[in-house]
Design an enzyme around this catalytic site. Structure first.
Site, PDB file in Angstrom:
ATOM      1  N   LYS A  38      13.471  15.542  -0.600  1.00 20.94           N
ATOM      2  CA  LYS A  38      12.923  14.906  -1.735  1.00 20.94           C
ATOM      3  C   LYS A  38      11.539  15.774  -1.913  1.00 20.94           C
ATOM      4  O   LYS A  38      10.501  15.665  -1.337  1.00 20.94           O
ATOM      5  CB  LYS A  38      12.403  13.593  -1.331  1.00 20.94           C
ATOM      6  N   SER A  84      10.121  13.321   1.676  1.00 20.14           N
ATOM      7  CA  SER A  84       8.625  13.240   0.683  1.00 20.14           C
ATOM      8  C   SER A  84       7.722  13.941   1.474  1.00 20.14           C
ATOM      9  O   SER A  84       7.642  15.002   1.959  1.00 20.14           O
ATOM     10  CB  SER A  84       8.532  12.022   0.191  1.00 20.14           C
TER      11      SER A  84
END
Length: 391
Positions: free
Chosen positions: A325, A300
């Protein structure tokens, strides 16, 4: 005449009954605030079901409408094509928003997601009970305290793993390359995340570790970089291994400390496919070479930072392929004090690279923490040599 009156009374009775029933359902829809709102017509069967349960359902136990509400919300979120969607009850909402802003919570210290319909460890938090027990990024959690995680929602799994300090939880894990299931017993504790740490390595190399991005991370990074620069470090190794991400804003500000002012950082795509470019809005602190350490637990916001530095300042990535992600979640409050988390947008690197489900491939592949650091130092020394020649 009497017969006509009788039929008239019956007819009026039916009308009144239907009117009462319609008013009943209308009240139910309006009670939810959605039934008559444009675009929610397809949801009327759900509200009808609730009304019918209230009116007709028989049970020797009292109807727990709070439980019905929570399971309905979980069901809607579970049906989304979103592995990160989950429900937060009021207690969890308070904890989750506190985690995001302050970086402290009680539990075992892992970040999880649903990947390929399996409960998967994104990364253990550095120094956490889970990390000490040997939990690794990519581990699939098969059971929690003997209960299978098959079909278990993210919020239910999180709730089962959190608990009072000093209590134990047993995880059954499946690890790639290991034929037998792994069982670990973990003692819960209060985890205060130190998101940033630093040290000076030989030859004036500054090593900065970022374990997660929360509300204080950018300030902590700024302080650490300023201190290291004052000590005369010649280059930086940025360690983002097992960093699951966190607040996107903190990751972007951190990128700004290394990237030229006005540089395009990434593209954010909304639900309608519209893309907006985000550019660096702060003046950089670092002008010396940088190397970034990554592994499969880098996810992320940490992947965003790694990708930005590779593109903007040509920082080589050393280690393992990252988690992959590339979507952004938002926590939204609900009227009863709880909340929901689901994906609201997707990001692309400034050159259009989509890492969601793909991850970032390092420039230098290396396995094992010690070996990754050694290779990182080697790469940085090459950059420092080239930097000195260019000067």
């Amino acid at each position: 005449m009497r017969r006509r009156r009788l039929w008239l009374q019956v007819f009026l009775g039916i009308l009144v009954g239907c009117g009462t029933l319609l008013l009943f359902f209308e009240w139910e829809f309006l009670a939810f605030g959605l039934g008559k709102e444009k675009g929610f017509e397809n949801w009327e069967p759900l509200f009808e079901t609730i009304s019918l349960i209230r009116e007709k359902f028989y049970s020797e136990e009292p109807l727990d409408e709070g439980k019905l509400l929570e399971e309905a919300i979980r069901g809607v979120l579970r049906a989304l094509p979103d592995p990160y969607a989950r429900y937060l009850d009021p207690e969890d909402y308070k904890i989750e928003t506190s985690d995001t802003l302050e970086g402290a919570f009680s539990g075992i210290g892992i970040v999880i997601a649903i990947r390929d319909e399996k409960l998967t460890v994104v990364s253990p938090i550095a120094g956490s009970p889970a990390e000490r027990a040997g939990v690794k990024a990519g581990d699939v959690i098969l059971a929690i305290d003997g209960e299978s995680t098959l079909g278990m929602s993210l919020d239910q799994a999180v709730k089962k793993m959190r608990g009072p300090e000093g209590t134990k939880v047993v995880l059954t894990l499946k690890r790639e390359g290991v034929p037998e299931d792994i069982t670990v017993e973990i003692v819960r504790s209060i985890i205060k995340i130190q998101s940033v740490s630093a040290e000076v390595l030989p030859e004036g190399i500054g090593l900065v570790r970022i374990s997660e991005f929360h509300g204080r991370t950018a300030d902590e990074v700024q302080k650490v970089l300023t201190d290291l620069i004052a000590q005369g470090v010649t280059g930086f190794i940025l360690d983002l291994r097992n960093n699951p991400g966190g607040l996107l804003s903190a990751a972007l500000v951190t990128a700004g400390f290394f990237v030229p002012y006005g540089e395009k950082l990434l593209l954010v795509e909304d639900r309608n496919g519209k893309r907006e470019a985000i550019t660096n809005f702060i003046h950089p602190l670092v002008s010396t070479p940088v190397v970034v350490l990554v592994n499969r637990g880098t996810a992320s916001g940490a992947e965003i930072l790694a990708g930005i530095l590779r593109l903007a300042v040509h920082a080589p990535l050393v280690g393992e392929k990252t988690f992959g992600k590339g979507v952004i979640q938002e926590i939204s409050p609900l009227s009863h004090g709880g909340g929901v988390i689901f994906t609201v947008s997707k990001y692309y690197l400034a050159d259009g690279t989509d890492i969601n489900g793909q991850g970032l491939i390092p420039d230098v592949l290396a396995s094992g923490e010690d070996e990754q650091l050694k290779r990182g130092i080697k790469e940085l020394k090459k950059l420092l040599k080239d930097h000195a020649l260019a000067s």
